[in-house]
Design a protein around this motif. Structure first.
Motif, PDB file in Angstrom:
ATOM      1  N   VAL A 169       8.490  36.877 -24.875  1.00  0.00           N
ATOM      2  CA  VAL A 169       9.847  37.412 -24.430  1.00  0.00           C
ATOM      3  C   VAL A 169      10.027  38.634 -25.456  1.00  0.00           C
ATOM      4  O   VAL A 169       9.566  38.665 -26.548  1.00  0.00           O
ATOM      5  CB  VAL A 169      10.663  36.007 -25.041  1.00  0.00           C
ATOM      6  CG1 VAL A 169      12.140  36.382 -25.152  1.00  0.00           C
ATOM      7  CG2 VAL A 169      10.282  35.064 -24.094  1.00  0.00           C
ATOM      8  N   GLU A 297      14.274  31.802 -23.723  1.00  0.00           N
ATOM      9  CA  GLU A 297      13.478  31.806 -22.331  1.00  0.00           C
ATOM     10  C   GLU A 297      12.187  30.945 -22.989  1.00  0.00           C
ATOM     11  O   GLU A 297      11.308  31.142 -22.033  1.00  0.00           O
ATOM     12  CB  GLU A 297      13.142  33.498 -22.073  1.00  0.00           C
ATOM     13  CG  GLU A 297      14.480  34.171 -21.834  1.00  0.00           C
ATOM     14  CD  GLU A 297      15.205  33.851 -20.535  1.00  0.00           C
ATOM     15  OE1 GLU A 297      14.520  33.250 -19.602  1.00  0.00           O
ATOM     16  OE2 GLU A 297      16.155  33.842 -20.789  1.00  0.00           O
ATOM     17  N   ARG A 300      11.165  28.622 -19.726  1.00  0.00           N
ATOM     18  CA  ARG A 300      10.709  29.670 -18.569  1.00  0.00           C
ATOM     19  C   ARG A 300       9.429  30.278 -18.783  1.00  0.00           C
ATOM     20  O   ARG A 300       8.508  30.398 -17.948  1.00  0.00           O
ATOM     21  CB  ARG A 300      11.701  30.659 -18.299  1.00  0.00           C
ATOM     22  CG  ARG A 300      12.100  30.929 -16.906  1.00  0.00           C
ATOM     23  CD  ARG A 300      13.149  32.031 -16.610  1.00  0.00           C
ATOM     24  NE  ARG A 300      14.383  31.663 -17.448  1.00  0.00           N
ATOM     25  CZ  ARG A 300      15.545  31.291 -16.810  1.00  0.00           C
ATOM     26  NH1 ARG A 300      15.785  31.192 -15.752  1.00  0.00           N
ATOM     27  NH2 ARG A 300      16.467  30.922 -17.657  1.00  0.00           N
ATOM     28  N   ALA A 301       9.308  30.799 -19.992  1.00  0.00           N
ATOM     29  CA  ALA A 301       7.947  31.342 -20.340  1.00  0.00           C
ATOM     30  C   ALA A 301       6.757  30.252 -20.246  1.00  0.00           C
ATOM     31  O   ALA A 301       5.701  30.644 -19.750  1.00  0.00           O
ATOM     32  CB  ALA A 301       8.105  32.117 -21.643  1.00  0.00           C
ATOM     33  N   ARG A 304       5.721  29.879 -16.474  1.00  0.00           N
ATOM     34  CA  ARG A 304       5.082  31.101 -15.875  1.00  0.00           C
ATOM     35  C   ARG A 304       3.665  31.215 -16.518  1.00  0.00           C
ATOM     36  O   ARG A 304       2.762  31.486 -15.905  1.00  0.00           O
ATOM     37  CB  ARG A 304       5.857  32.457 -16.395  1.00  0.00           C
ATOM     38  CG  ARG A 304       5.452  33.711 -15.784  1.00  0.00           C
ATOM     39  CD  ARG A 304       5.375  33.695 -14.267  1.00  0.00           C
ATOM     40  NE  ARG A 304       4.900  34.760 -13.348  1.00  0.00           N
ATOM     41  CZ  ARG A 304       5.715  35.785 -13.153  1.00  0.00           C
ATOM     42  NH1 ARG A 304       7.086  35.657 -13.806  1.00  0.00           N
ATOM     43  NH2 ARG A 304       5.488  37.166 -12.747  1.00  0.00           N
ATOM     44  N   TYR A 323       9.570  38.552 -20.476  1.00  0.00           N
ATOM     45  CA  TYR A 323      10.854  38.089 -20.020  1.00  0.00           C
ATOM     46  C   TYR A 323      11.765  38.868 -20.822  1.00  0.00           C
ATOM     47  O   TYR A 323      11.873  38.939 -21.965  1.00  0.00           O
ATOM     48  CB  TYR A 323      10.949  36.717 -20.366  1.00  0.00           C
ATOM     49  CG  TYR A 323      10.270  35.617 -19.127  1.00  0.00           C
ATOM     50  CD1 TYR A 323      11.149  35.471 -17.990  1.00  0.00           C
ATOM     51  CD2 TYR A 323       9.112  35.534 -19.125  1.00  0.00           C
ATOM     52  CE1 TYR A 323      10.674  34.551 -17.206  1.00  0.00           C
ATOM     53  CE2 TYR A 323       8.589  34.624 -18.241  1.00  0.00           C
ATOM     54  CZ  TYR A 323       9.236  34.328 -17.040  1.00  0.00           C
ATOM     55  OH  TYR A 323       8.761  33.555 -15.921  1.00  0.00           O
ATOM     56  N   GLN A 324      13.132  39.017 -20.347  1.00  0.00           N
ATOM     57  CA  GLN A 324      14.123  39.828 -20.753  1.00  0.00           C
ATOM     58  C   GLN A 324      15.321  38.553 -21.174  1.00  0.00           C
ATOM     59  O   GLN A 324      15.751  37.658 -20.186  1.00  0.00           O
ATOM     60  CB  GLN A 324      14.840  40.759 -19.915  1.00  0.00           C
ATOM     61  CG  GLN A 324      14.172  41.986 -19.959  1.00  0.00           C
ATOM     62  CD  GLN A 324      13.768  42.741 -21.410  1.00  0.00           C
ATOM     63  OE1 GLN A 324      14.497  42.625 -22.212  1.00  0.00           O
ATOM     64  NE2 GLN A 324      12.692  43.453 -21.328  1.00  0.00           N
TER      65      GLN A 324
END
Length: 347
Positions: A169, A297, A300-301, A304, A323-324
């Motif tokens: 991130v 994040e 979500r990370a 992935r 990730y942003q």
């Protein structure tokens, strides 16, 4: 779970034939197209899902992913929970087991990489607090044939660790977006509770882009991300004689400490001073003044990371992912509180 034996019994065909059809391994086996279609149709009707572990074992795999984890986040931030949840959810989807080990030092990590590691797992995710001293060992593991991926909390640009596939991130954005938000509200006298260099760099970049000078006295270095660090920052700022219009914190716990100390001193948030945090944690929602915060994040990370590592295990070429994070507005900067929003969409 529906088995191949059940499909075979309902169609009155052999188990081996069902297995060959559904796994695409008919070879020279003679079977009509009608029978193949009937087997596939029955599998769909019964919602048949292949046993991933059995498939992995047939392919010479173990059906497990190693996760070596250094706990991160302050109490109440739930960063570690979200990260592990993301990993577990994605592994569960593909019926792959998690082989979890905790470590805190480089030495503990090296000890965990014992002779059992390669015999137990198909790949390794190393995650949590960033360890700059691990990259050599990680490269050695990959060169020995074990796919490796990192998901650290803050990897500096250009570091040796970038040689290992990673999901991360952008911590610089954690400092940049809230600062830009406050500048766009018209505030020019901003303070920063400075713990992570990358987040402080984001604070500085937003000022440069806006053409607004920084009062360096208002960058308050702290050692940690706790409420006490936020209170300490306010104490230091009060000694300057003029309070900032906004304070950019680097965790939600810091922001809580800042808000509490401001209120003790008779200052109102957001009327007198606006405050932002990072992590979009329960601490941000449950604060006496709900805090505008940056998403972590982490969940979500985690999703992935599993997807990329499985691709590496399958021999596919993969690229590292950054990730942003996003800004979630709340009362501490004068924005309306989000209501009826699924928090999982912001993790």
């Amino acid at each position: 779970m529906v088995s191949l034996k059940r499909i075979a019994a309902e169609l009155d065909v052999s188990y081996s034939l069902v297995s060959k059809v559904l796994n695409g391994r008919l070879g020279t086996t003679g079977v009509s197209a009608k029978t193949q279609d009937a087997i596939r149709k029955k599998a769909r009707q019964l919602n048949y899902v292949p046993n991933r572990l059995a498939v992995a074992l047939k392919a010479g795999r173990k059906g497990a992913i190693g996760v070596f984890f250094h706990h991160l986040g302050t109490p109440g931030s739930d960063l570690s929970d979200r990260l592990l949840k993301g990993l577990a959810e994605e592994l569960d989807k593909i019926a792959v087991r998690m082989w979890l080990r905790f470590f805190f030092t480089d030495e503990e990590f090296a000890e965990a990489c014992d002779s059992r590691l390669k015999s137990e797992v198909d790949g390794l995710i190393v995650t949590g607090v960033y360890h700059p001293g691990l990259w050599k060992k990680l490269r050695e593991l990959e060169e020995s044939g074990l796919p490796v991926l990192t998901l650290f909390n803050d990897v500096p640009e250009g570091s040796s660790d970038e040689r290992v596939t990673s999901v991360r991130v952008c911590y610089e954005t954690h400092g940049y977006l809230p600062t830009r938000h406050l500048l766009e509200l018209g505030h020019r006298r901003l303070a920063c509770v400075a713990t992570f260099e990358s987040r402080t760099a984001g604070f500085e970049r937003a000022h440069r882009e806006a053409g607004v000078p920084i009062d360096r006295r208002m960058i308050i270095p702290t050692k940690g991300f706790l409420m006490e660090d936020g209170r300490f920052a306010v104490e230091r700022l009060c000694k300057l004689g003029q309070m900032p219009e906004g304070i950019v914190c680097q965790s939600d716990a810091q922001a809580n400490g800042v808000i509490n100390e401001l209120m003790i001193r008779g200052l109102r948030v957001p009327d007198d001073v606006k405050v932002t945090g990072v992590d979009n944690s329960p601490l941000a929602e449950d604060s006496i003044v709900p805090i505008t915060s940056m998403t972590s994040e982490m969940r979500r990370a985690g999703h992935r990371a599993v997807k990329l590592l499985m691709q590496k295990i399958e021999g596919k070429a993969v690229e590292s992912v950054v990730y942003q994070p996003k800004l979630v507005g709340r009362t501490s900067t004068g924005m309306p509180v989000l209501r009826g929003v699924d928090r999982s969409l912001l993790e």
